[in-house]
Design a protein around this motif. Structure first.
Motif, PDB file in Angstrom:
ATOM      1  N   GLN A  88     -57.593  88.298 100.386  1.00  0.00           N
ATOM      2  CA  GLN A  88     -58.846  87.617 100.725  1.00  0.00           C
ATOM      3  C   GLN A  88     -59.129  86.468  99.758  1.00  0.00           C
ATOM      4  O   GLN A  88     -59.535  85.372 100.176  1.00  0.00           O
ATOM      5  N   ILE A  89     -58.911  86.717  98.463  1.00  0.00           N
ATOM      6  CA  ILE A  89     -59.132  85.675  97.461  1.00  0.00           C
ATOM      7  C   ILE A  89     -58.179  84.513  97.683  1.00  0.00           C
ATOM      8  O   ILE A  89     -58.554  83.338  97.564  1.00  0.00           O
ATOM      9  N   ASP A  93     -57.894  77.921 101.826  1.00  0.00           N
ATOM     10  CA  ASP A  93     -58.353  77.464 103.147  1.00  0.00           C
ATOM     11  C   ASP A  93     -59.519  78.334 103.582  1.00  0.00           C
ATOM     12  O   ASP A  93     -59.346  79.306 104.318  1.00  0.00           O
ATOM     13  N   SER A  94     -60.714  77.972 103.132  1.00  0.00           N
ATOM     14  CA  SER A  94     -61.897  78.788 103.415  1.00  0.00           C
ATOM     15  C   SER A  94     -62.248  78.817 104.902  1.00  0.00           C
ATOM     16  O   SER A  94     -62.744  79.830 105.406  1.00  0.00           O
ATOM     17  N   ARG A 118     -60.645  84.203 110.206  1.00  0.00           N
ATOM     18  CA  ARG A 118     -59.977  85.500 110.137  1.00  0.00           C
ATOM     19  C   ARG A 118     -60.955  86.638 109.874  1.00  0.00           C
ATOM     20  O   ARG A 118     -60.551  87.794 109.758  1.00  0.00           O
ATOM     21  N   GLY A 119     -62.245  86.327 109.784  1.00  0.00           N
ATOM     22  CA  GLY A 119     -63.251  87.356 109.584  1.00  0.00           C
ATOM     23  C   GLY A 119     -63.503  87.720 108.130  1.00  0.00           C
ATOM     24  O   GLY A 119     -64.167  88.718 107.829  1.00  0.00           O
ATOM     25  N   ILE A 120     -62.992  86.924 107.207  1.00  0.00           N
ATOM     26  CA  ILE A 120     -63.203  87.180 105.783  1.00  0.00           C
ATOM     27  C   ILE A 120     -64.576  86.657 105.365  1.00  0.00           C
ATOM     28  O   ILE A 120     -64.974  85.562 105.768  1.00  0.00           O
ATOM     29  N   ASN A 121     -65.276  87.449 104.600  1.00  0.00           N
ATOM     30  CA  ASN A 121     -66.611  87.056 104.130  1.00  0.00           C
ATOM     31  C   ASN A 121     -66.459  86.024 103.006  1.00  0.00           C
ATOM     32  O   ASN A 121     -66.377  86.365 101.824  1.00  0.00           O
ATOM     33  N   VAL A 122     -66.391  84.756 103.389  1.00  0.00           N
ATOM     34  CA  VAL A 122     -66.145  83.672 102.434  1.00  0.00           C
ATOM     35  C   VAL A 122     -67.248  83.605 101.386  1.00  0.00           C
ATOM     36  O   VAL A 122     -66.965  83.413 100.193  1.00  0.00           O
TER      37      VAL A 122
END
Length: 265
Positions: free
Chosen positions: A152-153, A159-160, A166-170
Motif C-alpha cells: 500500500q505504501i 502513483d496515488s 485499487r481501493g487503497i485508503n490514500v
C-alpha cells in the motif's frame, strides 16, 4: 576513538546514531519517493513547539516533541490533501507557528537556562538511556508498519491515483507517512538537531537512488549509508572537537557529491 568506547556516553552516542540512521534510511526513502521533503521540514521545525511546551510543563522533552510532531503531521496532512496549491504557504505558517510557540513557552519558563542550541543542531553525547529505548521502539515500530503495509505504501508513494482506484485508503497512508516522518524527526533531535534532520533523511536516499531503484532496496541501502555517515561524522567530531550533527551532514554531502561525479563518469 577506540579508547573512548570505554565511556558510557560514547557508547550511547554510537548506539543512538545507528538507531537513528535506520529510521532515517527507511523514512527518508518515503519522504523522497513521495516528494514531501518540504512537508517533513515543516513538521521538523514545528516540533520545536513541543520542546518548548515540554520544558514549560516539566514533562519529558521527547514526549512533548512527539505529541506535537504527530499532531502537526495530522494537521498538515488534512490541510495539504485539500489544498495542494497552497502547500508552501501552509507549511510556512506551521513552521513559523511551531517555532514561535516553542520560543514563547521557553521564555515563560522561570529559571530555565539550558542551551537550546543542542535541540536545533544536536548533541549526541547527551543521549540518555531513555533516548535509546525510545529509538529502539521507534525502529521496531517503523519496520513493522513498513513490512505490514509495504504494498500500500509503495502504491501511494509512486502513483496515488492508481492506488485510489485499487481501493487503497490514500489519505490514511499519506497521513501515516507524515506521522512516521514526524516521529523520525523527534528521534533524530539529539543526533543532528531540528535544523539538520532533513539532510539526514534525504542525503542517504539521494545517494542510494544512484545505485538502486526499488523502494525496499533503497530503504536498506539508505539506512546503511546513513549509518556510515553517522559513524564517520562522530569519529571526526570526536577527534576535532566539533559539532557531531554538522560533521555527519558534511560527510554525507561530500559522499553524495563524489557519488554523483563518479556516476556521471
Amino acid at each position: 576513538m577506540l579508547e573512548a568506547l570505554q565511556y558510557d556516553f560514547i557508547q550511547n552516542a554510537l548506539i543512538a546514531g545507528i538507531l537513528v540512521s535506520i529510521a532515517a534510511g527507511i523514512i527518508g526513502s518515503l519522504v523522497v519517493a513521495n516528494k514531501i521533503t518540504f512537508l517533513a521540514g515543516g513538521i521538523a521545525h514545528s516540533s520545536y513547539g513541543g520542546i518548548g511546551l515540554a520544558i514549560f510543563l516539566g514533562i519529558p522533552i521527547l514526549f512533548g516533541a512527539t505529541v506535537f510532531a504527530v499532531a502537526t503531521a495530522i494537521i498538515i496532512s488534512a490541510l495539504t490533501l485539500k489544498n495542494r496549491n497552497r502547500i508552501d504557504a501552509i507549511i510556512g505558517i506551521m513552521w513559523a507557528f511551531g517555532m514561535a510557540i516553542g520560543i514563547i513557552f521557553v521564555d515563560l519558563t522561570p529559571g530555565y537556562n539550558v542551551d537550546l542550541m543542542s535541540y536545533l543542531f544536536g548533541s549526541i553525547i547527551a543521549v540518555s538511556n531513555d533516548d535509546i529505548i525510545y529509538l529502539t521502539i521507534l525502529d521496531f515500530f517503523i519496520i513493522g508498519l513498513v513490512i505490514l503495509f509495504y504494498k500500500q505504501i509503495l502504491a501511494v508513494s509512486y502513483d496515488s491515483e492508481f492506488a485510489l482506484l485499487r481501493g487503497i485508503n490514500v489519505k490514511f497512508f499519506y497521513t501515516l507517512i507524515l506521522i512516521l516522518s514526524g516521529l523520525s524527526v523527534v528521534g533524530a533531535i539529539k543526533v543532528v538537531g531540528l535544523i539538520l534532520v532533513i539532510a539526514l533523511l534525504t542525503i542517504p536516499t539521494y545517494m542510494a537512488e544512484i545505485f538502486v531503484k526499488k523502494l525496499s532496496s533503497m530503504m536498506i541501502l539508505s539506512a546503511i549509508l546513513a549509518t556510515c555517515f553517522t559513524l564517520i561524522g562522530l569519529a571526526i567530531s570526536y577527534y576535532f572537537d566539533i559539532s557531531s550533527g554538522a560533521s555527519i551532514i558534511v560527510v554525507g554531502v561530500i559522499s553524495l557529491l563524489i557519488s554523483k561525479l563518479l556516476g556521471r563518469k
